[in-house]
Scaffold this active site. Structure first.
Site, PDB file in Angstrom:
ATOM      1  N   LYS A 212       5.540 -61.018  60.931  1.00 18.29           N
ATOM      2  CA  LYS A 212       3.977 -61.591  62.216  1.00 18.29           C
ATOM      3  C   LYS A 212       4.668 -60.881  63.298  1.00 18.29           C
ATOM      4  O   LYS A 212       3.778 -60.790  63.620  1.00 18.29           O
ATOM      5  CB  LYS A 212       3.661 -62.953  62.227  1.00 18.29           C
ATOM      6  N   CYS A 266      -0.989 -64.140  72.243  1.00 18.84           N
ATOM      7  CA  CYS A 266       0.383 -63.380  71.481  1.00 18.84           C
ATOM      8  C   CYS A 266       1.145 -62.027  71.199  1.00 18.84           C
ATOM      9  O   CYS A 266       2.758 -62.415  71.133  1.00 18.84           O
ATOM     10  CB  CYS A 266      -0.474 -63.241  70.353  1.00 18.84           C
TER      11      CYS A 266
HETATM   12  N1  SAJ Z   1      -5.267 -54.067  74.420  1.00 16.85           N
HETATM   13  C1  SAJ Z   1      -5.218 -52.849  74.662  1.00 16.85           C
HETATM   14  N2  SAJ Z   1      -5.430 -52.120  74.748  1.00 16.85           N
HETATM   15  C2  SAJ Z   1      -5.911 -51.631  73.131  1.00 16.85           C
HETATM   16  C3  SAJ Z   1      -6.240 -53.404  72.401  1.00 16.85           C
HETATM   17  C4  SAJ Z   1      -5.557 -54.302  73.236  1.00 16.85           C
HETATM   18  O1  SAJ Z   1      -4.772 -52.763  76.048  1.00 16.85           O
HETATM   19  O2  SAJ Z   1      -6.077 -50.529  72.598  1.00 16.85           O
HETATM   20  C5  SAJ Z   1      -4.948 -55.639  75.230  1.00 16.85           C
HETATM   21  C6  SAJ Z   1      -6.313 -56.181  74.995  1.00 16.85           C
HETATM   22  O3  SAJ Z   1      -6.506 -56.195  76.242  1.00 16.85           O
HETATM   23  C7  SAJ Z   1      -5.793 -57.337  75.218  1.00 16.85           C
HETATM   24  C8  SAJ Z   1      -4.400 -57.710  74.704  1.00 16.85           C
HETATM   25  O4  SAJ Z   1      -4.011 -55.751  74.384  1.00 16.85           O
HETATM   26  O5  SAJ Z   1      -4.997 -57.809  77.022  1.00 16.85           O
HETATM   27  C9  SAJ Z   1      -4.432 -57.782  73.044  1.00 16.85           C
HETATM   28  O6  SAJ Z   1      -5.394 -57.686  72.486  1.00 16.85           O
HETATM   29  P1  SAJ Z   1      -5.242 -57.787  70.933  1.00 16.85           P
HETATM   30  O7  SAJ Z   1      -7.366 -58.265  70.530  1.00 16.85           O
HETATM   31  O8  SAJ Z   1      -5.225 -56.679  70.940  1.00 16.85           O
HETATM   32  O9  SAJ Z   1      -5.040 -59.044  70.395  1.00 16.85           O
HETATM   33  P2  SAJ Z   1      -5.222 -60.910  70.320  1.00 16.85           P
HETATM   34  O10 SAJ Z   1      -4.156 -60.485  71.613  1.00 16.85           O
HETATM   35  O11 SAJ Z   1      -6.749 -60.947  70.567  1.00 16.85           O
HETATM   36  O12 SAJ Z   1      -5.077 -61.264  68.333  1.00 16.85           O
HETATM   37  C10 SAJ Z   1      -3.506 -59.974  67.956  1.00 16.85           C
HETATM   38  C11 SAJ Z   1      -4.032 -59.916  66.785  1.00 16.85           C
HETATM   39  N3  SAJ Z   1      -2.794 -59.553  66.686  1.00 16.85           N
HETATM   40  C12 SAJ Z   1      -2.680 -57.722  65.344  1.00 16.85           C
HETATM   41  O13 SAJ Z   1      -4.193 -56.804  65.674  1.00 16.85           O
HETATM   42  C13 SAJ Z   1      -1.474 -56.749  65.251  1.00 16.85           C
HETATM   43  C14 SAJ Z   1      -3.925 -61.018  65.739  1.00 16.85           C
HETATM   44  O14 SAJ Z   1      -4.088 -60.887  64.270  1.00 16.85           O
HETATM   45  C15 SAJ Z   1      -3.549 -62.007  65.988  1.00 16.85           C
HETATM   46  O15 SAJ Z   1      -3.690 -63.119  64.776  1.00 16.85           O
HETATM   47  C16 SAJ Z   1      -3.133 -62.864  66.820  1.00 16.85           C
HETATM   48  O16 SAJ Z   1      -2.705 -60.940  68.565  1.00 16.85           O
HETATM   49  C17 SAJ Z   1      -1.870 -63.738  67.053  1.00 16.85           C
HETATM   50  O17 SAJ Z   1      -1.893 -64.772  67.192  1.00 16.85           O
HETATM   51  O18 SAJ Z   1      -0.496 -63.206  67.144  1.00 16.85           O
END
Ligand code: SAJ
Length: 422
Positions: A212, A266
């Site tokens: 994870k 996360c």
């Molecule tokens: N972000 C960027 N650039 C990108 C993608 C995301 O700057 O290309 C930023 C987003 O704006 C945000 C942050 O990253 O601020 C996180 O967003 P996210 O959509 O990547 O992830 P979370 O935090 O909503 O959910 C993640 C997920 N993990 C992965 O994709 C590996 C989800 O599957 C997990 O269950 C969750 O964390 C968790 O609970 O751990």
């Protein structure tokens, strides 16, 4: 075998999970220390935002399949889904919520019970949980001493669902199941197969914990790469969005998108669990955290420069007349979740410096949280804000901004998401 399931912690993961078991006919007892959450759920309503969850909770509460309570009761399986934040300067994981959950369920544990830790946890946390439970119940046997013959079965099964897609991903995502014994793993797989249509893959608890943390660190490191590129491209006068689109034409390159920073509960937290455990080894993971955490300050510096540009171009304007519009407050696009949002960090820092000159546009909320409104920030519509703005900052790429943006003349733009001019 599992007729009654108890979920400890009814938050963003616990409540959807509890509801999913109830939707599949299990009797579910949800436990939370928050009286408001317990009362809201027992009225068939929800205290968090997640698409499709409200209807599901109403249905299972009305059908007497889900009930919330402050005090744990006997059940066949317990799922612990409490927060695991970090504390202090060294990002030490704070396992106190897990410990409290163990203390709370220990008195009602019975021979044959399965206890699953779902909270994102540092390596070793499941063993620690087993230790706390065995200390509280010396009359029962546990897998760390009795292996597959233990009275109580214990496993780690990290949640991996994406906020906004939780109800679908709970069913469709593969699950990693790390038991403290083979019997523990088998038992946990049987439980999750109640609703998981994808694979439940068995490993040991430490590998499950690390998997994870690895998934979220992978994403953090890759976003850091994109954020670093955005700084380099800004310096070299290259459009980073065009650059990434071009590089991604390579069949084996897939760069993520830069932004105003990494938010949520996360991705900005979990990598620290690895860094804290192995500080001398986790160099890349550590650096990625620093790169992503630095991005909001870089954006603020850009805005300060943009304000100076406005004054230079308009010698009759005074500093306190410059208006700044911040587009987007949520931690990612098209959701209303403002917690741990770099956009909020940036907007409040600007409001501290430019008093009563900062507007926010956030189409997914009706009202600003007090911590923002008390700083003199006003919530405006996109049209109202853009009409008045001297400096326009795109912090989040909400769908409303991608299509509905009309730029005023001579506005200074800080676009952290590359949507302007697309
Ligand atoms: N972000 C960027 N650039 C990108 C993608 C995301 O700057 O290309 C930023 C987003 O704006 C945000 C942050 O990253 O601020 C996180 O967003 P996210 O959509 O990547 O992830 P979370 O935090 O909503 O959910 C993640 C997920 N993990 C992965 O994709 C590996 C989800 O599957 C997990 O269950 C969750 O964390 C968790 O609970 O751990």
């Amino acid at each position: 075998m599992f007729n009654t399931i108890s979920v400890i912690g009814l938050g963003y993961i616990g409540l959807p999970t509890a509801t999913m078991f109830a939707l599949h006919g299990k009797k579910v007892i949800g436990v939370d220390v928050n009286l408001h959450a317990v009362e809201t759920i027992n009225q068939g309503k929800i205290h968090i935002v997640e698409p499709d969850l409200d209807v599901a909770v109403k249905q299972v509460v009305e059908n007497n399949l889900l009930r919330a309570t402050l005090v744990p009761e006997a059940a066949d399986a317990f799922i612990i889904a409490v927060p695991t934040p970090f504390k202090g300067k060294n990002y030490e994981p704070d396992l106190s919520y897990i410990e409290q959950a163990c203390i709370a369920i220990a008195p009602v544990l019975q021979k044959g019970n399965l206890v699953i830790l779902e909270s994102t946890s540092p390596v070793g946390a499941t063993e620690q949980m087993a230790q706390w439970l065995s200390e509280a119940r010396p009359d029962l046997t546990f897998p760390q001493t009795h292996g597959s013959d233990s009275d109580i079965r214990i496993a780690h099964c990290p949640e991996r669902v994406l906020p906004g897609q939780v109800m679908r991903e709970l069913i469709e995502n593969d699950r990693i199941v790390g038991g403290l014994s083979e019997k523990c793993s088998q038992s946990a797989v049987e439980l999750y197969k109640t609703f998981v249509k994808a694979d439940c893959i068995v490993t040991n608890a430490r590998t499950a914990e690390m998997s994870k943390l690895t998934e979220n660190s992978f994403r953090d490191v890759n976003i850091a790469f994109a954020n670093e590129l955005s700084l380099i491209c800004d310096k070299l006068n290259i459009n980073v969005w065009e650059l990434i689109a071009l590089a991604n034409r390579h069949p084996r390159v897939n760069i993520l998108q830069p932004g105003c920073g990494v938010g949520g509960h996360c991705i900005a937290v979990d990598p620290w669990f690895i860094v804290n455990k192995t500080p001398n080894l986790a160099k890349l993971i550590h650096t990625a955290r620093l790169v992503n955490d630095h991005k909001p300050q870089w954006v603020i510096d850009k805005v300060n420069q943009a304000v100076l540009n406005v004054l230079q171009a308009n010698p009759n304007k005074t500093l306190d007349q410059v208006k700044i519009a911040c587009l987007g407050l949520a931690f990612k696009p098209d959701i209303d979740d403002l917690r741990e949002s770099p956009a909020i960090k940036i907007t409040t820092a600007l409001a501290d410096k430019f008093k009563n000159q900062v507007f926010a546009v956030e189409p997914n909320i009706d009202e600003l949280p007090v911590k923002l409104s008390s700083k003199g920030i006003k919530l405006l519509t996109l049209q109202e804000a853009t009409k008045q703005a001297d400096v326009l900052i795109v912090l989040v790429d909400h769908k409303e901004f991608k299509t509905g943006l009309t730029l005023p003349e001579n506005v200074q733009i800080v676009d952290t998401k590359g949507i302007i001019g697309k």
